[in-house]
Design an enzyme around this catalytic site. Structure first.
Site, PDB file in Angstrom:
ATOM      1  N   ARG A  26      73.004  11.216  49.009  1.00 19.14           N
ATOM      2  CA  ARG A  26      71.794  11.320  49.825  1.00 19.14           C
ATOM      3  C   ARG A  26      71.484  10.044  50.595  1.00 19.14           C
ATOM      4  O   ARG A  26      71.002  10.088  51.725  1.00 19.14           O
ATOM      5  CB  ARG A  26      70.610  11.669  48.900  1.00 19.14           C
ATOM      6  CG  ARG A  26      69.235  11.577  49.538  1.00 19.14           C
ATOM      7  CD  ARG A  26      68.146  11.737  48.486  1.00 19.14           C
ATOM      8  NE  ARG A  26      68.252  10.768  47.412  1.00 19.14           N
ATOM      9  CZ  ARG A  26      67.811   9.498  47.491  1.00 19.14           C
ATOM     10  NH1 ARG A  26      67.234   9.069  48.588  1.00 19.14           N
ATOM     11  NH2 ARG A  26      67.946   8.669  46.458  1.00 19.14           N
ATOM     12  N   GLU A  64      56.097  -0.764  34.848  1.00 20.88           N
ATOM     13  CA  GLU A  64      56.280   0.534  35.493  1.00 20.88           C
ATOM     14  C   GLU A  64      55.962   1.661  34.519  1.00 20.88           C
ATOM     15  O   GLU A  64      55.306   2.646  34.887  1.00 20.88           O
ATOM     16  CB  GLU A  64      57.700   0.689  36.029  1.00 20.88           C
ATOM     17  CG  GLU A  64      57.866   1.984  36.821  1.00 20.88           C
ATOM     18  CD  GLU A  64      59.306   2.315  37.168  1.00 20.88           C
ATOM     19  OE1 GLU A  64      59.526   2.888  38.250  1.00 20.88           O
ATOM     20  OE2 GLU A  64      60.207   2.017  36.356  1.00 20.88           O
ATOM     21  N   TRP A  86      58.905   0.039  43.951  1.00 18.66           N
ATOM     22  CA  TRP A  86      58.695   1.321  44.628  1.00 18.66           C
ATOM     23  C   TRP A  86      58.363   1.150  46.109  1.00 18.66           C
ATOM     24  O   TRP A  86      58.149   2.147  46.814  1.00 18.66           O
ATOM     25  CB  TRP A  86      57.561   2.095  43.943  1.00 18.66           C
ATOM     26  CG  TRP A  86      57.987   2.873  42.742  1.00 18.66           C
ATOM     27  CD1 TRP A  86      58.002   2.458  41.445  1.00 18.66           C
ATOM     28  CD2 TRP A  86      58.459   4.229  42.709  1.00 18.66           C
ATOM     29  NE1 TRP A  86      58.442   3.448  40.614  1.00 18.66           N
ATOM     30  CE2 TRP A  86      58.731   4.559  41.369  1.00 18.66           C
ATOM     31  CE3 TRP A  86      58.670   5.198  43.691  1.00 18.66           C
ATOM     32  CZ2 TRP A  86      59.204   5.809  40.979  1.00 18.66           C
ATOM     33  CZ3 TRP A  86      59.137   6.441  43.312  1.00 18.66           C
ATOM     34  CH2 TRP A  86      59.407   6.737  41.965  1.00 18.66           C
ATOM     35  N   TYR A 128      56.153  10.809  38.978  1.00 16.31           N
ATOM     36  CA  TYR A 128      56.153  10.862  37.517  1.00 16.31           C
ATOM     37  C   TYR A 128      54.774  10.934  36.851  1.00 16.31           C
ATOM     38  O   TYR A 128      54.480  11.865  36.102  1.00 16.31           O
ATOM     39  CB  TYR A 128      56.891   9.629  36.963  1.00 16.31           C
ATOM     40  CG  TYR A 128      58.338   9.560  37.315  1.00 16.31           C
ATOM     41  CD1 TYR A 128      59.296  10.273  36.602  1.00 16.31           C
ATOM     42  CD2 TYR A 128      58.775   8.764  38.377  1.00 16.31           C
ATOM     43  CE1 TYR A 128      60.643  10.203  36.916  1.00 16.31           C
ATOM     44  CE2 TYR A 128      60.120   8.691  38.706  1.00 16.31           C
ATOM     45  CZ  TYR A 128      61.053   9.404  37.975  1.00 16.31           C
ATOM     46  OH  TYR A 128      62.376   9.333  38.308  1.00 16.31           O
ATOM     47  N   CYS A 180      64.174  11.365  38.478  1.00 11.57           N
ATOM     48  CA  CYS A 180      65.529  11.168  37.935  1.00 11.57           C
ATOM     49  C   CYS A 180      65.516  11.388  36.423  1.00 11.57           C
ATOM     50  O   CYS A 180      66.233  12.240  35.910  1.00 11.57           O
ATOM     51  CB  CYS A 180      66.031   9.777  38.291  1.00 11.57           C
ATOM     52  SG  CYS A 180      66.270   9.512  40.057  1.00 11.57           S
ATOM     53  N   ARG A 207      68.745  13.433  35.237  1.00 10.54           N
ATOM     54  CA  ARG A 207      69.617  14.242  36.091  1.00 10.54           C
ATOM     55  C   ARG A 207      70.485  13.383  36.989  1.00 10.54           C
ATOM     56  O   ARG A 207      71.596  13.760  37.375  1.00 10.54           O
ATOM     57  CB  ARG A 207      68.786  15.182  36.959  1.00 10.54           C
ATOM     58  CG  ARG A 207      67.906  14.438  37.954  1.00 10.54           C
ATOM     59  CD  ARG A 207      67.443  15.253  39.122  1.00 10.54           C
ATOM     60  NE  ARG A 207      66.680  14.412  40.029  1.00 10.54           N
ATOM     61  CZ  ARG A 207      67.202  13.767  41.083  1.00 10.54           C
ATOM     62  NH1 ARG A 207      68.474  13.882  41.377  1.00 10.54           N
ATOM     63  NH2 ARG A 207      66.435  12.997  41.851  1.00 10.54           N
ATOM     64  N   SER A 208      69.980  12.183  37.371  1.00 11.57           N
ATOM     65  CA  SER A 208      70.677  11.302  38.295  1.00 11.57           C
ATOM     66  C   SER A 208      70.470   9.875  37.834  1.00 11.57           C
ATOM     67  O   SER A 208      69.338   9.473  37.560  1.00 11.57           O
ATOM     68  CB  SER A 208      70.115  11.488  39.715  1.00 11.57           C
ATOM     69  OG  SER A 208      70.659  10.532  40.608  1.00 11.57           O
ATOM     70  N   ASP A 210      71.635   5.813  38.597  1.00 16.78           N
ATOM     71  CA  ASP A 210      72.274   4.639  39.188  1.00 16.78           C
ATOM     72  C   ASP A 210      72.625   3.723  38.020  1.00 16.78           C
ATOM     73  O   ASP A 210      71.760   3.044  37.474  1.00 16.78           O
ATOM     74  CB  ASP A 210      71.281   3.998  40.161  1.00 16.78           C
ATOM     75  CG  ASP A 210      71.718   2.634  40.676  1.00 16.78           C
ATOM     76  OD1 ASP A 210      72.760   2.120  40.239  1.00 16.78           O
ATOM     77  OD2 ASP A 210      70.982   2.079  41.516  1.00 16.78           O
ATOM     78  N   ASN A 218      65.744   1.773  33.039  1.00 10.86           N
ATOM     79  CA  ASN A 218      65.207   2.995  32.446  1.00 10.86           C
ATOM     80  C   ASN A 218      65.301   2.986  30.932  1.00 10.86           C
ATOM     81  O   ASN A 218      64.354   3.367  30.234  1.00 10.86           O
ATOM     82  CB  ASN A 218      65.945   4.213  32.992  1.00 10.86           C
ATOM     83  CG  ASN A 218      65.731   4.441  34.469  1.00 10.86           C
ATOM     84  OD1 ASN A 218      66.638   4.841  35.186  1.00 10.86           O
ATOM     85  ND2 ASN A 218      64.529   4.194  34.966  1.00 10.86           N
ATOM     86  N   HIS A 248      76.310   7.646  38.255  1.00  7.20           N
ATOM     87  CA  HIS A 248      77.081   7.145  39.387  1.00  7.20           C
ATOM     88  C   HIS A 248      76.948   5.640  39.575  1.00  7.20           C
ATOM     89  O   HIS A 248      75.991   5.007  39.131  1.00  7.20           O
ATOM     90  CB  HIS A 248      76.668   7.865  40.682  1.00  7.20           C
ATOM     91  CG  HIS A 248      75.195   7.899  40.903  1.00  7.20           C
ATOM     92  ND1 HIS A 248      74.399   8.955  40.479  1.00  7.20           N
ATOM     93  CD2 HIS A 248      74.347   7.011  41.486  1.00  7.20           C
ATOM     94  CE1 HIS A 248      73.139   8.712  40.811  1.00  7.20           C
ATOM     95  NE2 HIS A 248      73.081   7.541  41.420  1.00  7.20           N
ATOM     96  N   LEU A 249      77.931   5.115  40.276  1.00  5.80           N
ATOM     97  CA  LEU A 249      77.995   3.703  40.645  1.00  5.80           C
ATOM     98  C   LEU A 249      78.108   3.644  42.156  1.00  5.80           C
ATOM     99  O   LEU A 249      79.034   4.219  42.742  1.00  5.80           O
ATOM    100  CB  LEU A 249      79.212   3.051  39.978  1.00  5.80           C
ATOM    101  CG  LEU A 249      79.456   1.563  40.205  1.00  5.80           C
ATOM    102  CD1 LEU A 249      78.319   0.725  39.634  1.00  5.80           C
ATOM    103  CD2 LEU A 249      80.788   1.156  39.558  1.00  5.80           C
ATOM    104  N   TYR A 250      77.151   3.001  42.800  1.00  7.52           N
ATOM    105  CA  TYR A 250      77.193   2.909  44.256  1.00  7.52           C
ATOM    106  C   TYR A 250      78.376   2.053  44.716  1.00  7.52           C
ATOM    107  O   TYR A 250      78.752   1.081  44.051  1.00  7.52           O
ATOM    108  CB  TYR A 250      75.871   2.343  44.787  1.00  7.52           C
ATOM    109  CG  TYR A 250      74.775   3.375  44.831  1.00  7.52           C
ATOM    110  CD1 TYR A 250      74.737   4.327  45.837  1.00  7.52           C
ATOM    111  CD2 TYR A 250      73.788   3.416  43.849  1.00  7.52           C
ATOM    112  CE1 TYR A 250      73.743   5.297  45.873  1.00  7.52           C
ATOM    113  CE2 TYR A 250      72.793   4.385  43.883  1.00  7.52           C
ATOM    114  CZ  TYR A 250      72.779   5.314  44.896  1.00  7.52           C
ATOM    115  OH  TYR A 250      71.800   6.282  44.926  1.00  7.52           O
ATOM    116  N   ALA A 304      69.674   1.387  46.906  1.00  5.23           N
ATOM    117  CA  ALA A 304      69.918   2.477  47.852  1.00  5.23           C
ATOM    118  C   ALA A 304      68.651   3.316  47.955  1.00  5.23           C
ATOM    119  O   ALA A 304      68.132   3.761  46.939  1.00  5.23           O
ATOM    120  CB  ALA A 304      71.091   3.343  47.392  1.00  5.23           C
TER     121      ALA A 304
END
Length: 305
Positions: A26, A64, A86, A128, A180, A207-208, A210, A218, A248-250, A304
């Site tokens: 995305r 956060e 954010w 959230y 996420c 679900r996603s 980084d 997190n 994933h890894l950017y 990202a």
């Protein structure tokens, strides 16, 4: 000798470098992606999984989480705690809408200086905290999922329905970023028998993820949440179980990941809570005492958006 639990994280990163599926995403940056990973961290010994192979700013992570628990959705509340994580999303929206190439510092100064500007440009939509504390049903009633979790843990701790989540399908299109870490489920056990102290564990479905920037942040804050809830319901801390969907890894984090993989983990720090507030809403950053945190140096990487 017991294997250091941080290696679970490092192995996911290594697997991504070795065999991740290369794909566009995305953000337009591109990633290496794997699907379905798990990490488990035992908090019963008082430790907290703040990763050590790079410096994790755990106070920012804690602030956060405390912001989520307030139910707020405007970055104004975060900026007043010097938390800027954010800002990228409303800043990008403002630049696109107005054509003004304002700096992040100047944008944040306007948010803090003007309630009207903050209301118009600082709100992230029903992200959230809104879903956790004020989930709105079809009849217009608000549901405080966090309060329900705590109440159920006290009244019916063996229930299989002790959870909260943020994936509100009807409000996704109004969120600056889709959730996420979406589902948090709790489980109570009695390791010393029915007369012993109950132990609270929590599983988070993300679900996603980084893996380089997001996961350390997190997992730290999820461990803090588990500690807070356990204290509120008078239980010991158990396991934090993290489950990742698209992990994933950017592509612009590859060199940073290789540097982190070259480092050896240090012992996890310990977490103590300085007091027990009267409710989950009463915690402050000063209540978290992280002891003996040692880490390697920080590793810079772009976010990202």
């Amino acid at each position: 000798m017991k294997r250091h639990p941080e290696y679970q994280y490092l192995e996911i990163m290594s697997d991504l470098l070795d065999g991740g599926d290369r794909r566009m995403d995305r953000t337009g940056e591109g990633t290496l992606s794997l699907f379905g990973r798990q990490m488990r961290f035992d908090l019963s010994d008082g430790t907290i999984p703040i990763f050590t192979t790079k410096k994790v700013y755990w106070k920012t992570s804690a602030k956060e989480m405390l912001w989520f628990l307030t139910g707020q959705t405007n970055i104004d509340g975060l900026l007043r705690e010097n938390v800027r994580i954010w800002t990228d999303w409303p800043l990008a929206k403002y630049r696109k809408a107005t054509g003004e190439e304002i700096s992040q510092d100047a944008f944040e100064d306007r948010i803090l200086a003007s309630e009207a500007f903050a209301a118009e440009w600082g709100d992230l939509g029903p992200v959230y905290g809104k879903q956790w504390r004020r989930w709105k049903d079809n009849d217009g009633n608000d549901h405080d999922q966090i309060a329900t979790v705590i109440s159920t843990l006290k009244s019916n701790p063996t229930s299989r329905r002790i959870l909260f989540h943020a994936w509100n399908v009807g409000e996704l299109d109004r969120m600056a970023l889709h959730p996420c870490h979406m589902t948090y489920q709790f489980h109570v056990s009695w390791p010393d028998g029915p007369e012993g102290r109950p132990r609270l564990s929590m599983m988070v479905n993300q679900r996603s993820c980084d893996i380089f920037l997001g996961a350390p942040f997190n997992i730290c804050q999820q461990a803090l949440l588990l500690a807070m809830v356990a204290q509120q319901v008078d239980m010991d801390r158990g396991e934090l179980i993290w489950v990742g969907g698209d992990t994933h890894l950017y592509l612009n984090h590859l060199d940073q990941a290789r540097l982190q993989l070259s480092r050896t983990p240090k012992p996890f720090p310990r977490l103590e809570l300085a007091r027990k507030p009267t409710s989950i809403d009463g915690y402050r950053i000063e209540d978290f005492e992280v002891l003996d945190y040692q880490s390697h140096e920080r590793i810079e990487a772009p976010v990202a958006v």
